[in-house]
Design an enzyme around this catalytic site. Structure first.
Site, PDB file in Angstrom:
ATOM      1  CG  HIS A 180       2.264  -8.754  -3.206  1.00  0.00           C
ATOM      2  ND1 HIS A 180       3.314  -9.175  -2.707  1.00  0.00           N
ATOM      3  CD2 HIS A 180       1.578  -8.084  -2.297  1.00  0.00           C
ATOM      4  CE1 HIS A 180       3.247  -9.444  -1.250  1.00  0.00           C
ATOM      5  NE2 HIS A 180       2.170  -8.765  -1.029  1.00  0.00           N
ATOM      6  CE1 TYR A 227      -8.917  -3.923   2.054  1.00  0.00           C
ATOM      7  CE2 TYR A 227      -8.777  -2.698   4.244  1.00  0.00           C
ATOM      8  CZ  TYR A 227      -8.278  -3.723   3.415  1.00  0.00           C
ATOM      9  OH  TYR A 227      -7.066  -4.348   3.915  1.00  0.00           O
ATOM     10  NE  ARG A 228      -4.236  -0.923   4.215  1.00  0.00           N
ATOM     11  CZ  ARG A 228      -3.738  -1.854   5.019  1.00  0.00           C
ATOM     12  NH1 ARG A 228      -4.201  -3.034   5.632  1.00  0.00           N
ATOM     13  NH2 ARG A 228      -2.448  -1.727   5.584  1.00  0.00           N
ATOM     14  CE1 TYR A 256      -3.825  -2.354   0.214  1.00  0.00           C
ATOM     15  CE2 TYR A 256      -2.654  -3.392   2.135  1.00  0.00           C
ATOM     16  CZ  TYR A 256      -3.672  -3.135   1.135  1.00  0.00           C
ATOM     17  OH  TYR A 256      -4.577  -4.532   1.177  1.00  0.00           O
ATOM     18  CG  ASP A 263      -1.488 -12.803   6.441  1.00  0.00           C
ATOM     19  OD1 ASP A 263      -1.486 -13.797   7.333  1.00  0.00           O
ATOM     20  OD2 ASP A 263      -2.091 -12.557   5.587  1.00  0.00           O
TER      21      ASP A 263
HETATM   22  C1  LIG Z   1       2.721 -10.393   2.334  1.00  0.00           C
HETATM   23  C2  LIG Z   1       1.820  -9.354   3.060  1.00  0.00           C
HETATM   24  C3  LIG Z   1       0.745  -9.588   3.622  1.00  0.00           C
HETATM   25  C4  LIG Z   1       0.005  -8.734   4.345  1.00  0.00           C
HETATM   26  N1  LIG Z   1      -1.362  -9.108   5.122  1.00  0.00           N
HETATM   27  C5  LIG Z   1      -2.113  -7.967   5.768  1.00  0.00           C
HETATM   28  C6  LIG Z   1      -3.143  -8.306   6.623  1.00  0.00           C
HETATM   29  O1  LIG Z   1      -3.194  -9.872   6.685  1.00  0.00           O
HETATM   30  N2  LIG Z   1      -3.795  -7.721   7.055  1.00  0.00           N
HETATM   31  C7  LIG Z   1      -3.523  -6.055   6.951  1.00  0.00           C
HETATM   32  O2  LIG Z   1      -4.298  -5.434   7.224  1.00  0.00           O
HETATM   33  N3  LIG Z   1      -2.402  -5.701   6.074  1.00  0.00           N
HETATM   34  C8  LIG Z   1      -1.720  -6.524   5.442  1.00  0.00           C
HETATM   35  N4  LIG Z   1      -0.421  -6.541   4.839  1.00  0.00           N
HETATM   36  C9  LIG Z   1      -0.362  -4.774   4.644  1.00  0.00           C
HETATM   37  C10 LIG Z   1       0.718  -4.209   5.580  1.00  0.00           C
HETATM   38  O3  LIG Z   1       1.807  -4.867   5.743  1.00  0.00           O
HETATM   39  C11 LIG Z   1       0.070  -4.148   7.016  1.00  0.00           C
HETATM   40  O4  LIG Z   1      -1.059  -3.424   6.908  1.00  0.00           O
HETATM   41  C12 LIG Z   1       1.153  -3.469   8.041  1.00  0.00           C
HETATM   42  O5  LIG Z   1       0.643  -3.620   9.420  1.00  0.00           O
HETATM   43  C13 LIG Z   1       0.995  -1.920   7.789  1.00  0.00           C
HETATM   44  O6  LIG Z   1       2.324  -1.316   8.290  1.00  0.00           O
HETATM   45  P1  LIG Z   1       2.613  -0.562   9.404  1.00  0.00           P
HETATM   46  O7  LIG Z   1       1.766  -1.016  10.767  1.00  0.00           O
HETATM   47  O8  LIG Z   1       3.975  -0.264   9.664  1.00  0.00           O
HETATM   48  O9  LIG Z   1       1.746   0.855   9.206  1.00  0.00           O
HETATM   49  P2  LIG Z   1       2.541   2.270   8.862  1.00  0.00           P
HETATM   50  O10 LIG Z   1       3.348   2.233   7.549  1.00  0.00           O
HETATM   51  O11 LIG Z   1       3.380   2.854   9.802  1.00  0.00           O
HETATM   52  O12 LIG Z   1       1.242   3.296   8.731  1.00  0.00           O
HETATM   53  C14 LIG Z   1       0.288   2.948   7.373  1.00  0.00           C
HETATM   54  C15 LIG Z   1      -0.188   4.182   7.020  1.00  0.00           C
HETATM   55  O13 LIG Z   1      -0.948   4.538   8.225  1.00  0.00           O
HETATM   56  C16 LIG Z   1      -0.944   6.047   8.422  1.00  0.00           C
HETATM   57  N5  LIG Z   1      -0.434   6.342   9.584  1.00  0.00           N
HETATM   58  C17 LIG Z   1       0.409   5.638  10.511  1.00  0.00           C
HETATM   59  N6  LIG Z   1       0.670   5.855  11.687  1.00  0.00           N
HETATM   60  C18 LIG Z   1       0.122   7.043  11.612  1.00  0.00           C
HETATM   61  C19 LIG Z   1      -0.142   7.936  12.830  1.00  0.00           C
HETATM   62  N7  LIG Z   1       0.477   7.412  14.121  1.00  0.00           N
HETATM   63  N8  LIG Z   1      -0.941   8.808  12.744  1.00  0.00           N
HETATM   64  C20 LIG Z   1      -1.647   9.196  11.677  1.00  0.00           C
HETATM   65  N9  LIG Z   1      -1.248   8.345  10.520  1.00  0.00           N
HETATM   66  C21 LIG Z   1      -0.657   7.404  10.649  1.00  0.00           C
HETATM   67  C22 LIG Z   1      -0.136   6.503   7.499  1.00  0.00           C
HETATM   68  O14 LIG Z   1      -0.670   7.263   6.305  1.00  0.00           O
HETATM   69  C23 LIG Z   1       0.720   5.494   6.837  1.00  0.00           C
HETATM   70  O15 LIG Z   1       1.262   5.600   5.596  1.00  0.00           O
HETATM   71  C24 LIG Z   1       0.327  -7.325   4.093  1.00  0.00           C
HETATM   72  C25 LIG Z   1       1.321  -6.863   3.627  1.00  0.00           C
HETATM   73  C26 LIG Z   1       2.146  -7.877   2.891  1.00  0.00           C
HETATM   74  C27 LIG Z   1       3.298  -7.339   2.358  1.00  0.00           C
END
Ligand SMILES: Cc1cc2nc3c(=O)[nH]c(=O)nc-3n(C[C@H](O)[C@H](O)[C@H](O)COP(=O)(O)OP(=O)(O)OC[C@H]3O[C@@H](n4cnc5c(N)ncnc54)[C@H](O)[C@@H]3O)c2cc1C
Length: 524
Positions: free
Chosen positions: A385, A469-470, A91, A150
């Site tokens: 991906h 949704y996203r 994303y 995941d």
């Molecule tokens: C193989 C694979 C499987 C995955 N499976 C899943 C799954 O099962 N479910 C799922 O939900 N996702 C999945 N993902 C997507 C992603 O990896 C996860 O959602 C991951 O938890 C998001 O990264 P993060 O928590 O570091 O968010 P971040 O990268 O820290 O934040 C995501 C976004 O949220 C906003 N944000 C973050 N923190 C703040 C803050 N404190 N204040 C305001 N805005 C903020 C920003 O816009 C930021 O870009 C997957 C990805 C991969 C590669």
């Protein structure tokens, strides 16, 4: 040296010095080597000039430092892009939507403030990953489960703000949150829900507080920087039981999904699962020919000969042993109305699992245990991906229509047409989400083609009344554009809030299609 849009290098150097005064010299990053670590390693713009690359990153350790950073950004009109752990792969990763933004990296704010295993909640800072919280709970022997997505290296806060999903009954992560602390664009500090009451005793127990419920405006948005967030946790269940239901005919999908929806909406099935057609996954060449040119009855005959169901769904149950057994019995009774429906008992466990049991489980995530094993997805086939993920009604008709429509778009645009049989998930209550895998290539032309297919899918989806949704930062504008009721009145509302709360447009410009006033015309 990269500089944010509209700034001179001298202005930017001055701003970097002020960021250093706010957070310490070691926590402002502007070398190319450091900046590279904030690029999206799954970027669909690989080797193209459009790849949005940040100009710097700043990593505060305290709320007061976040407030100072925001004030410096306002004074210099510097766009910030907030991340919690920055693992948003698929994303946009940790990269901004607008090239030249400064990444506001909250990974140092990694305190677990409280975990309560009597009322089952946690209060955490943005840098707390699922692994961190899991270890915290385990080290103290607390009787609560977390609900990881995941990959477990991401943060509870970032994932929930993006409205991500997991597997257990707490799987809708934004829905499972309770109370936030937010730094606004002007540096003001707000607590939502009961947190607005000084000395509140129920910040993580009652969501709404008093007055308008504002938490939603900080999710998938650019209206604030969340510095604390509460989450409801699942009490460690006594047992887990799963079973699967298989049906033989194409049209059995209709009663299968109707029964599934009844069980979900009655609270009998409460966890994530998928509806699949096992026929879609077999690599038998005979089946590949039938899938592209054969009729439904050809496929039914093939399935009958090979003993493969046409459709199947597995049902996970979590709770007291007697209750999960009764839930599975009741589900079987309901699905038995479909002639020929077959049932198979799946895995069952009693908790807590010991180390040997855990080691034998291929995917521990549905049992509240964070993992990174999901990175087998796409590894050998692509360089990463992204996902196209529309929400569709929880009906068999919608599943078939979506399958046909998306398959056709991919074929028309010269894609593989491999959408058929995509798994259909119930990450959220009441509706299905299709998670359609889009490979990222290290080939410019292929990525351009895939972006074109993606955009066509967004449009076609909207024409059918389905919305995503996203999405990846590359498509946020396209998707917001599709939510266009009454000449984009929802976007106009978002923009009104943006202009009021962030007049200088410093927070995550362009996020979810919301641009600050000064940049709006150029983006129209
Ligand atoms: C193989 C694979 C499987 C995955 N499976 C899943 C799954 O099962 N479910 C799922 O939900 N996702 C999945 N993902 C997507 C992603 O990896 C996860 O959602 C991951 O938890 C998001 O990264 P993060 O928590 O570091 O968010 P971040 O990268 O820290 O934040 C995501 C976004 O949220 C906003 N944000 C973050 N923190 C703040 C803050 N404190 N204040 C305001 N805005 C903020 C920003 O816009 C930021 O870009 C997957 C990805 C991969 C590669």
């Amino acid at each position: 040296m990269r500089v944010p849009p509209g700034l001179t290098p001298a202005d930017f150097r001055d701003a970097l010095r002020q960021f250093e005064q706010a957070v310490g010299k070691d926590w402002v990053f502007s070398s190319d080597e450091d900046i590279d670590t904030y690029r999206d390693s799954y970027s669909p713009f690989w080797h193209e000039s459009e790849e949005p690359i940040p100009s710097a990153a700043v990593a505060p350790a305290e709320v007061e430092q976040v407030q100072q950073v925001v004030r410096v950004a306002n004074a210099h009109k510097i766009p910030l892009w907030t991340i919690s752990t920055g693992k948003n792969l698929g994303y946009g990763g940790s990269a901004p939507l607008l090239g030249g933004s400064v990444v506001l990296d909250l990974k140092r704010m990694d305190r677990v403030i409280e975990v309560n295993d009597k009322n089952h909640y946690a209060l955490v800072e943005p840098g707390v990953s699922y692994f961190d919280l899991y270890r915290w709970v385990q080290d103290r022997g607390l009787k609560v489960w977390i609900d990881p997505p995941d990959p477990g290296w991401g943060s509870l806060v970032g994932n929930a703000l993006e409205r991500g999903g997991g597997y257990t009954p707490m799987r809708d992560h934004f829905d499972a949150h309770c109370g936030m602390e937010v730094v606004l664009a002007n540096g003001d500090l707000v607590r939502t829900g009961m947190g607005a009451l000084p000395g509140a005793k129920t910040w993580q127990q009652y969501k709404y507080g008093f007055g308008p419920y504002v938490d939603g405006i900080f999710s998938q948005s650019n209206l604030g920087v969340v510095t604390k967030m509460g989450f409801w946790l699942f009490p460690q269940p006594e047992a887990y039981l799963s079973g699967s239901v298989a049906v033989a005919k194409h049209d059995d999908l209709f009663p299968l999904v109707e029964t599934f929806a009844y069980l979900m909406n009655s609270g009998i099935v409460q966890a994530t699962t998928t509806v699949v057609s096992p026929l879609a996954y077999s690599r038998d060449p005979q089946l590949a020919t039938l899938r592209s040119g054969g009729s439904t009855s050809d496929l039914e005959q093939y399935a009958a000969q090979k003993g493969i169901p046409y459709w199947s769904v597995s049902l996970p149950f979590y709770g007291p042993e007697k209750v999960v057994a009764a839930q599975w019995e009741f589900a079987k009774e309901k699905f038995s109305a479909i002639p020929g429906a077959k049932f198979q008992d799946g895995a069952s466990y009693r908790f807590p699992l010991n180390a040997d049991q855990l080691a034998k489980i291929v995917n521990p995530v549905p049992f509240g245990v964070p993992s990174l094993q999901t990175f087998s997805v796409g590894g050998p086939r692509s360089q990463g991906h992204m996902w196209f993920s529309p929400i569709i009604p929880m009906t068999g008709e919608a599943v078939l229509e979506a399958q046909a429509v998306f398959d056709q778009v991919a074929k028309d645009l010269g894609g593989s047409g491999a959408v058929a049989g995509f798994p259909i998930w119930n990450f959220f209550a009441r509706a299905f989400v299709i998670i359609y895998f889009f490979p990222i290539e290290h080939e410019v032309e292929k990525n351009r083609r895939n972006r074109e297919i993606f955009r066509r899918l967004v449009k076609t989806s909207a024409e059918h009344g389905w919305g995503e949704y996203r999405t990846h930062t590359a498509f946020m504008g396209d998707i917001m554009d599709a939510y266009s009721f009454n000449n984009h009145s929802l976007l106009r509302l978002h923009q009104t809030m943006k202009d009021a709360l962030d007049p200088n447009g410093i927070l995550s410009p362009g996020k979810n299609g919301i641009w600050p006033k000064a940049m709006r015309k150029a983006r129209a």
